[in-house]
Motif scaffolding. Sequence first.
Motif, PDB file in Angstrom:
ATOM      1  N   VAL A 157       0.856  -1.191   0.000  1.00 43.99           N
ATOM      2  CA  VAL A 157       0.000   0.000   0.000  1.00 43.99           C
ATOM      3  C   VAL A 157       0.884   1.230   0.000  1.00 43.99           C
ATOM      4  CG1 VAL A 157      -1.887  -1.146   1.198  1.00 43.99           C
ATOM      5  CG2 VAL A 157      -0.163   0.050   2.529  1.00 43.99           C
ATOM      6  N   GLU A 158       0.364   2.305  -0.532  1.00 42.95           N
ATOM      7  CA  GLU A 158       1.094   3.567  -0.544  1.00 42.95           C
ATOM      8  C   GLU A 158       1.172   4.144   0.870  1.00 42.95           C
ATOM      9  OE1 GLU A 158       2.645   4.729  -3.098  1.00 42.95           O
ATOM     10  OE2 GLU A 158       1.825   3.320  -4.568  1.00 42.95           O
ATOM     11  N   PHE A 159       2.111   5.019   1.077  1.00 46.16           N
ATOM     12  CA  PHE A 159       2.320   5.653   2.383  1.00 46.16           C
ATOM     13  C   PHE A 159       1.037   6.307   2.875  1.00 46.16           C
ATOM     14  CE2 PHE A 159       3.740   9.059   5.203  1.00 46.16           C
ATOM     15  CZ  PHE A 159       4.729   8.433   5.962  1.00 46.16           C
ATOM     16  N   SER A 160       0.395   7.075   2.016  1.00 39.50           N
ATOM     17  CA  SER A 160      -0.828   7.795   2.408  1.00 39.50           C
ATOM     18  C   SER A 160      -1.988   6.840   2.660  1.00 39.50           C
ATOM     19  CB  SER A 160      -1.221   8.815   1.330  1.00 39.50           C
ATOM     20  OG  SER A 160      -1.456   8.164   0.087  1.00 39.50           O
ATOM     21  N   GLU A 161      -2.019   5.705   1.945  1.00 37.37           N
ATOM     22  CA  GLU A 161      -3.086   4.725   2.146  1.00 37.37           C
ATOM     23  C   GLU A 161      -2.978   4.084   3.529  1.00 37.37           C
ATOM     24  OE1 GLU A 161      -4.034   3.119  -2.366  1.00 37.37           O
ATOM     25  OE2 GLU A 161      -2.375   2.211  -1.250  1.00 37.37           O
ATOM     26  N   ALA A 162      -1.751   3.845   3.967  1.00 41.58           N
ATOM     27  CA  ALA A 162      -1.548   3.287   5.307  1.00 41.58           C
ATOM     28  C   ALA A 162      -1.915   4.310   6.379  1.00 41.58           C
ATOM     29  CB  ALA A 162      -0.097   2.845   5.477  1.00 41.58           C
ATOM     30  N   ILE A 163      -1.693   5.578   6.101  1.00 37.87           N
ATOM     31  CA  ILE A 163      -2.004   6.635   7.066  1.00 37.87           C
ATOM     32  C   ILE A 163      -3.510   6.770   7.261  1.00 37.87           C
ATOM     33  CG2 ILE A 163      -1.955   9.127   7.468  1.00 37.87           C
ATOM     34  CD1 ILE A 163       0.721   7.902   8.022  1.00 37.87           C
ATOM     35  N   PHE A 164      -4.242   6.862   6.184  1.00 36.07           N
ATOM     36  CA  PHE A 164      -5.674   7.169   6.276  1.00 36.07           C
ATOM     37  C   PHE A 164      -6.583   5.970   6.045  1.00 36.07           C
ATOM     38  CE2 PHE A 164      -3.676  11.249   5.054  1.00 36.07           C
ATOM     39  CZ  PHE A 164      -4.039  11.979   6.173  1.00 36.07           C
ATOM     40  N   GLY A 165      -6.010   4.818   5.704  1.00 41.05           N
ATOM     41  CA  GLY A 165      -6.819   3.638   5.449  1.00 41.05           C
ATOM     42  C   GLY A 165      -7.335   3.603   4.023  1.00 41.05           C
ATOM     43  N   THR A 166      -7.648   2.419   3.541  1.00 41.24           N
ATOM     44  CA  THR A 166      -8.138   2.286   2.173  1.00 41.24           C
ATOM     45  C   THR A 166      -8.782   0.917   2.010  1.00 41.24           C
ATOM     46  OG1 THR A 166      -7.510   2.464  -0.172  1.00 41.24           O
ATOM     47  CG2 THR A 166      -5.998   1.280   1.278  1.00 41.24           C
TER      48      THR A 166
END
Length: 364
Positions: free
Chosen positions: A137-146
């Motif tokens: 997963v991308e960095f931002s996806e891990a931060i905000f969930g996806t």
Amino acid sequence: MSKRDYYEVLGVSKSASKEELKKTYRALVKKYHPDRNKEADAEAKFKEVQEAYEILSDDQKRKAYDQYGFAGTQAFGGTQGGFGNFQGFEGFQGGLGGGFEDLLGSFFGSSFGGFGGNGQNEQRDNRGADLEFTVQVEFSEAIFGTNKSVNYQRNVRCEVCKGSGAKNGKKKKCTTCEGKGKVVQVQNTLLGRMQIVNTCPTCHGSGEMIEEKCPNCKGDGLINKKEEFSLKIPAGIPDGVTLRFTGQGNYGKNGGEPGDLFVTVEVKSHKVLERRGDDIYMDKEIDVVTAVLGGEVEVPTVHGDVFVSVPAGTQSEQVLRLKSKGGPKFRGSGNGDQFVKIIVKVPQKLSSKQKKIWEELKNS
């Protein structure tokens, strides 16, 4: 019980790089994950590995630990065992089941006459295999969930024969075990002459034989099928966490229940930002004039770019804290913080005019 040295826990040297730490950590959490490892001490080792990595992956905590040992980590509020247990993902069933019969079976792979034989071993043997894979997963996806839609292959029951492997579901009594599903042998062991009951090698414990194989699954009872799986990545998920999904693995033969699916989440690196738990770290270069006189600099955060006030007289490697600008907390509410380490860039080449100004400052 006294704590073990963190380097010993991870099995690395004191000079280990961050990449080496991360690689070792991923392997160990995968090995000791309570949902996968049923040994009595697996959960304790799992938490021990998390705690060690939490300290050694952080430059400041690692430095304090190297200098002062476990006492040095107390300056950071101690350790909380990493990211906690993962009972929120389908639960964790600890402990060891069974008794004397299971103990003997662990040595001889069998059941023993006179010690029961209630079919629990056969049911356990028929359970399908677990499956595992890694999703990036991308960095931002891990931060905000996806949400991720992933495809994988697994064995499922044949729809034509309902998993029996027989054409029209017709079977006959197994001639090897006479329908009992077990065969008895007498062996000489270290414990003396013992009657050993094994699962029938012909019918694999079902007590039945196929008269005519199902044309769809060729008598296997299972077919390989492509599955589409919707995977929800929770906000703030750490790198290397393994999620467990019950019943999403391969189905077992002879009506065996499906195994589980284990998905390890691998978070891609960001070109500027670095995560350490819920907090985010970065380096920011500023010129010497801003360091001396103070000013504002623009820095990226996961919530967007912000302007940060740099106090006059800021020293190189001084750290500024941006409260609540980190990622969402994996456990609990709110956000972590972002820490910006200031790097004062000293000019290597000066024009004659600039050199004169610096000389005047030096002599003033």
